[in-house]
Design a protein around this motif. Structure first.
Motif, short mmCIF file in Angstrom:
data_model
loop_
_atom_site.label_atom_id
_atom_site.label_comp_id
_atom_site.label_asym_id
_atom_site.label_seq_id
_atom_site.Cartn_x
_atom_site.Cartn_y
_atom_site.Cartn_z
N THR A 65 44.20 39.11 53.19
CA THR A 65 44.60 38.04 52.29
C THR A 65 45.86 37.38 52.83
O THR A 65 46.64 37.98 53.57
N ASP A 66 46.06 36.14 52.42
CA ASP A 66 47.29 35.43 52.77
C ASP A 66 47.63 34.51 51.60
O ASP A 66 46.78 33.74 51.13
N GLY A 108 50.77 38.83 52.62
CA GLY A 108 49.36 39.13 52.42
C GLY A 108 49.12 40.63 52.53
O GLY A 108 50.05 41.42 52.64
N VAL A 149 45.44 32.10 46.97
CA VAL A 149 45.28 33.08 48.03
C VAL A 149 44.07 32.75 48.89
O VAL A 149 43.01 32.37 48.36
#
Length: 237
Positions: A65-66, A108, A149
């Motif tokens: 994720t970021d 993330g 996200v």
């Protein structure tokens, strides 16, 4: 355990176990620091974990994720973003039941799912529950505290030595989450909080009709990040 912690645990009973390591990323060591086990009561177990057995060439679904636009926030804002992301991922993990390995990457999180968790379960359960938690947060949040996200999903053969995972799938999923088209699409989509990017391998599962959301919900996007080029598949949630 403090009174507030006990109250939180009673209000939000966890149904999962997560091994969390702080530090590192997919470009170097993917895990550093000491693991924390979250028990079924939601409390941190102070006892040291038994060393995990080394694994070689095991098949896993991997996810990273970021947080979109995290660099615009000050330190307090960064803490808020990371807390919301951690809580949302915990909501996804709670739907799975098995142990989920998560590694903090600053803005993330790298997630290595258990061998029993397929791409179908990842998309239909983990990702959907995570997105649902983010939407619930954003509905009540001001514009400054909204959290959007990007999530990338891939699968393949990885290795684990001690608490550290490595392998080409981890590098590839890190490239997918940085796809420029995914960033642009999420930035301009007022009604979406997640940009989901699948690898070609993960998209093959969707194409076969196994997932609740079919291939018509995805569109191809170019992937050109560092030494990686190719294509990903984008869906906004």
């Amino acid at each position: 355990m403090t009174a507030s912690t006990r109250e939180s645990a009673l209000e939000n009973p966890a149904k999962y176990t997560a091994s969390v390591s702080i530090g590192g990323n997919a470009h170097g060591p993917v895990a550093a620091g000491h693991g924390i086990t979250i028990t079924s009561t939601g409390a941190a177990d102070p006892r040291p974990e038994s060393p995990a057995a080394d694994l070689s060439a095991v098949h896993r679904v991997v996810l990273t994720t970021d947080i979109q636009g995290s660099g615009r926030h000050d330190n307090a804002g960064q803490r808020h973003l990371r807390r919301v992301l951690a809580e949302s991922l915990a909501a996804g993990a709670a739907e799975l039941g098995p142990q989920v390995d998560m590694f903090d990457r600053g803005d993330g999180t790298l997630v290595v799912l258990p061998e029993t968790v397929t791409v179908v379960v990842t998309l239909d359960t983990f990702v959907e529950a995570t997105a649902r938690a983010l939407r619930e947060h954003n509905r009540a949040a001001s514009a400054d505290y909204r959290v959007d996200v990007r999530i990338a999903v891939h699968e393949g053969l990885v290795d684990r030595v001690g608490a550290q995972w490595s392998g080409a799938p981890l590098v590839h999923v890190a490239r997918l989450v940085d796809a420029a088209d995914a960033k642009r699409a999420l930035a301009t989509a007022a009604d979406a909080c997640v940009a989901l990017v699948l690898s070609e391998t993960a998209m093959q599962v969707v194409d076969q009709g196994y997932c609740r959301v079919g291939p018509s919900a995805y569109r191809p996007i170019p992937l050109s990040v560092k030494e990686t080029s190719g294509r990903g598949w984008l869906r906004l949630l």
